[in-house]
Scaffold this active site. Structure first.
Site, short mmCIF file in Angstrom:
data_model
loop_
_atom_site.label_atom_id
_atom_site.label_comp_id
_atom_site.label_asym_id
_atom_site.label_seq_id
_atom_site.Cartn_x
_atom_site.Cartn_y
_atom_site.Cartn_z
N ALA A 183 -5.83 -0.21 6.66
CA ALA A 183 -5.94 -1.64 6.02
C ALA A 183 -6.53 -2.75 5.68
O ALA A 183 -6.39 -3.25 5.03
CB ALA A 183 -5.07 -1.86 7.13
N ILE A 202 -9.18 -2.52 3.53
CA ILE A 202 -9.04 -2.64 2.72
C ILE A 202 -8.89 -4.06 1.94
O ILE A 202 -9.11 -3.78 0.68
CB ILE A 202 -10.06 -1.54 1.71
CG1 ILE A 202 -8.64 -0.38 1.13
CG2 ILE A 202 -10.82 -0.31 2.60
CD1 ILE A 202 -8.70 0.18 0.56
N SER A 203 -7.72 -3.50 2.53
CA SER A 203 -6.70 -4.69 1.66
C SER A 203 -6.19 -6.26 2.47
O SER A 203 -5.32 -7.09 1.56
CB SER A 203 -4.90 -4.11 1.27
OG SER A 203 -5.18 -2.81 0.64
N PRO A 217 -1.01 -8.34 5.12
CA PRO A 217 -1.08 -8.11 6.20
C PRO A 217 -0.78 -5.79 6.95
O PRO A 217 -0.25 -5.73 6.21
CB PRO A 217 0.31 -8.65 6.94
CG PRO A 217 1.36 -8.56 5.58
CD PRO A 217 0.40 -8.59 4.73
N ASP A 218 -1.78 -5.70 7.92
CA ASP A 218 -1.98 -4.66 8.16
C ASP A 218 0.19 -4.42 9.02
O ASP A 218 0.04 -5.12 9.67
CB ASP A 218 -2.56 -4.69 9.62
CG ASP A 218 -2.89 -3.45 9.91
OD1 ASP A 218 -2.13 -2.44 9.94
OD2 ASP A 218 -4.31 -2.79 10.69
N PHE A 219 0.08 -3.86 8.32
CA PHE A 219 1.43 -3.26 8.56
C PHE A 219 2.13 -3.09 9.66
O PHE A 219 3.24 -3.40 10.18
CB PHE A 219 2.08 -2.59 7.24
CG PHE A 219 3.63 -2.73 6.41
CD1 PHE A 219 3.39 -4.17 6.22
CD2 PHE A 219 4.20 -1.99 6.59
CE1 PHE A 219 5.04 -4.25 5.27
CE2 PHE A 219 5.70 -1.89 6.00
CZ PHE A 219 5.71 -3.05 5.26
N ARG A 220 1.45 -2.00 10.37
CA ARG A 220 1.93 -1.41 11.75
C ARG A 220 0.51 -1.81 12.82
O ARG A 220 0.92 -1.67 14.15
CB ARG A 220 1.39 -0.27 11.27
CG ARG A 220 2.35 0.75 10.29
CD ARG A 220 2.26 2.22 10.03
NE ARG A 220 3.14 3.07 10.03
CZ ARG A 220 3.30 3.28 8.56
NH1 ARG A 220 2.44 3.55 7.70
NH2 ARG A 220 4.10 4.06 7.78
N GLN A 222 -4.17 5.51 3.66
CA GLN A 222 -3.30 5.18 4.68
C GLN A 222 -2.41 4.04 4.28
O GLN A 222 -1.11 4.21 4.80
CB GLN A 222 -4.08 4.55 6.34
CG GLN A 222 -5.23 6.01 7.07
CD GLN A 222 -5.42 5.10 7.95
OE1 GLN A 222 -6.63 4.16 7.87
NE2 GLN A 222 -4.50 5.47 9.19
N ASN A 223 -2.89 3.66 3.22
CA ASN A 223 -2.34 2.16 3.24
C ASN A 223 -0.77 2.30 2.26
O ASN A 223 -1.03 3.36 0.82
CB ASN A 223 -2.94 0.78 2.29
CG ASN A 223 -4.37 1.19 3.07
OD1 ASN A 223 -4.50 0.87 3.80
ND2 ASN A 223 -5.20 0.21 2.46
N ASP A 269 0.08 -0.05 0.26
CA ASP A 269 0.91 -1.28 -0.74
C ASP A 269 0.00 -0.97 -1.97
O ASP A 269 0.39 -2.01 -3.28
CB ASP A 269 -0.09 -2.77 -0.32
CG ASP A 269 -2.10 -1.91 0.07
OD1 ASP A 269 -1.92 -0.96 -1.18
OD2 ASP A 269 -2.35 -2.06 0.72
N HIS A 288 -0.20 7.55 4.17
CA HIS A 288 1.25 7.38 4.51
C HIS A 288 2.32 6.35 3.27
O HIS A 288 3.13 6.06 3.97
CB HIS A 288 1.21 6.13 5.80
CG HIS A 288 0.18 6.53 6.85
ND1 HIS A 288 -0.52 5.84 7.58
CD2 HIS A 288 -0.10 8.46 6.81
CE1 HIS A 288 -1.70 6.60 8.61
NE2 HIS A 288 -1.36 8.28 8.16
N CYS A 321 16.77 7.78 -2.90
CA CYS A 321 18.07 7.93 -1.96
C CYS A 321 17.12 9.05 -0.50
O CYS A 321 16.74 10.15 -0.65
CB CYS A 321 18.95 8.51 -2.74
SG CYS A 321 20.41 8.89 -2.52
N CYS A 377 20.96 14.47 -2.56
CA CYS A 377 20.68 13.22 -4.00
C CYS A 377 19.46 13.65 -4.27
O CYS A 377 18.25 13.71 -5.24
CB CYS A 377 21.35 11.74 -3.91
SG CYS A 377 21.74 10.95 -5.04
N CYS A 407 25.14 7.38 -4.92
CA CYS A 407 25.78 8.55 -3.73
C CYS A 407 26.11 7.33 -2.85
O CYS A 407 26.46 7.52 -1.41
CB CYS A 407 25.48 9.40 -3.33
SG CYS A 407 23.18 9.82 -2.52
ZN LIG Z 1 22.10 8.69 -3.73
#
Ligand SMILES: [Zn+2]
Length: 383
Positions: A84, A86-87, A93-96, A166-167, A169, A186, A194, A199, A223
């Site tokens: 994270a 590097i972004s 934002p650091d998502f996790r 790991q990003n 984005d 990740h 889906c 499907c 579906c």
């Molecule tokens: Zn589907």
């Protein structure tokens, strides 16, 4: 592991699922037991027989030493591992990670616990919080950072074997790394699928973006099952390519560059121990990370970083932002002007595309309002 269809028929890989940070210590022990055993044996043999010993490749454990090594021509297979950090300069934002304020923001969703928003079982029952958060955090602009372009430059110069990110984005792709250059450990927001096993219809980023911004829960056109961005949730396996590539890439690596990650999420973090004993490892980060557990260090496995001890011989920590570190390294390599030019030109291109898109959206919106104002023109009442 929710999705058997993504695994190859000959399922030789251990199923290693993404673990929240606070569990990383436990999971590292469980990580692909067979592999760890093999690595252990390999290390044992090589140290007993004096193979692959701790040969000192870098003259200096500094950024200068790394630059010299790259310039020597002996360094042909560079691997990057990024997170994270590097972004963040791109405003993403650091998502996790806890501590970014993100988890504190989640209270309004009444989650049983904050991580639930990224847990696959919870998501399948209650997708609303995840998509609300995705809307809130959706980047206004996908503009890669200097660090992303530095990796593109490594690629252009034929030095980048692969980037393990790991990003989610997609900024590596925007910067020009594609398909084979990239392992999105990740997963990614770039594509969605889906969730129904039978499907698995694929959807692209534009489709998903439209759903997210119209506050629709994305449902499959075929579906009606949920559609989920291809990011790896807690409780899901990492992409198969992560495991197959890592086995090929890491033993052959000449230089490992780790950027913007605190190396706390397994199995990603364990990758640093998979390069050969002589392979130099450069960390560019705001703090030191990935250092060996003293206990495991004594036992001879682990392969954690050693920047400071008397025995340090190959690990370099450059404490700075990723952009500053990449610029400094580019400068030492004589690439700085070229890198700055690449960033400038590509950002200008992205800006002009954004303006075009915005203009076409505006004109669509204008067309709508003008036709609306033309059609049901209120009748003028004669007074
Ligand atoms: Zn589907």
């Amino acid at each position: 592991m929710s999705d058997a269809s993504e695994l190859p028929d000959s399922q030789e890989e251990e199923e290693v699922s993404l673990e929240p940070e606070d569990q990383s210590d436990d999971s590292s022990g469980e990580e692909a037991a067979g592999d760890t055993e093999m690595d252990f044996l390999r290390n044992l043999f090589s140290s007993t027989l004096g193979l692959g010993t701790t040969e000192k490749v870098l003259d200096d454990l500094t950024l200068e030493g790394v630059a010299q090594y790259i310039k020597s021509g002996k360094c042909k297979n560079i691997l990057c591992m990024v997170g994270a950090g590097i972004s963040t300069s791109a405003g993403i934002p650091d998502f996790r990670s806890p501590g970014t304020g993100l988890y504190a923001n989640l209270q309004k969703y009444n989650l049983p616990h904050p991580e639930a928003i990224f847990q696959i079982d919870y998501f399948k029952k209650h997708p609303e919080p995840f998509f609300a958060l995705a809307k809130e955090l959706y980047p206004g602009q996908f503009k890669p950072t200097i660090c992303h372009y530095f990796m593109k430059m490594l690629k252009d110069k034929g030095l980048l074997k692969r980037c393990y990110t790991q990003n989610i984005d997609t900024l590596e792709r925007v910067a020009g790394l594609e398909g084979d250059d990239l392992i999105e450990a990740h997963g990614t927001f770039y594509t969605s699928h889906c969730v129904s096993f039978c499907c698995r219809q694929e959807y692209n980023l534009d489709w998903m973006k439209e759903k997210i911004f119209s506050d629709d829960i994305p449902r499959c056109d075929k579906c009606s099952s949920l559609v989920k961005p291809d990011i790896v949730f807690f409780g899901e396996s990492l992409p198969v390519r992560f495991f197959t590539s890592m086995k090929m890439d890491f033993p052959r690596c000449d230089l490992l560059i780790v950027m913007g990650t605190s190396l706390q999420v397994q199995p990603f973090a364990g990758l640093v121990g998979r390069v050969s004993k002589s392979c130099p490892r450069l960390l560019i980060n705001m703090e030191k990370a990935g250092q060996a557990d003293p206990l495991f260090g004594l036992l001879g496995f682990g392969g954690g970083m050693d920047f400071d001890s008397d025995k340090a011989y190959r690990d370099v920590a450059h404490i700075s932002t990723c952009d500053e570190g990449c610029l400094a390294l580019a400068d030492l390599l004589g690439w700085k002007v070229e890198l700055e030019e690449m960033v400038k030109q590509d950002h200008a291109k992205i800006d002009s595309q954004d303006q075009k898109e915005k203009a076409s959206e505006d004109s669509k919106a204008a067309a709508k309002t003008s036709s609306a104002s033309v059609a049901p023109e209120p009748e003028k009442k004669e007074e």
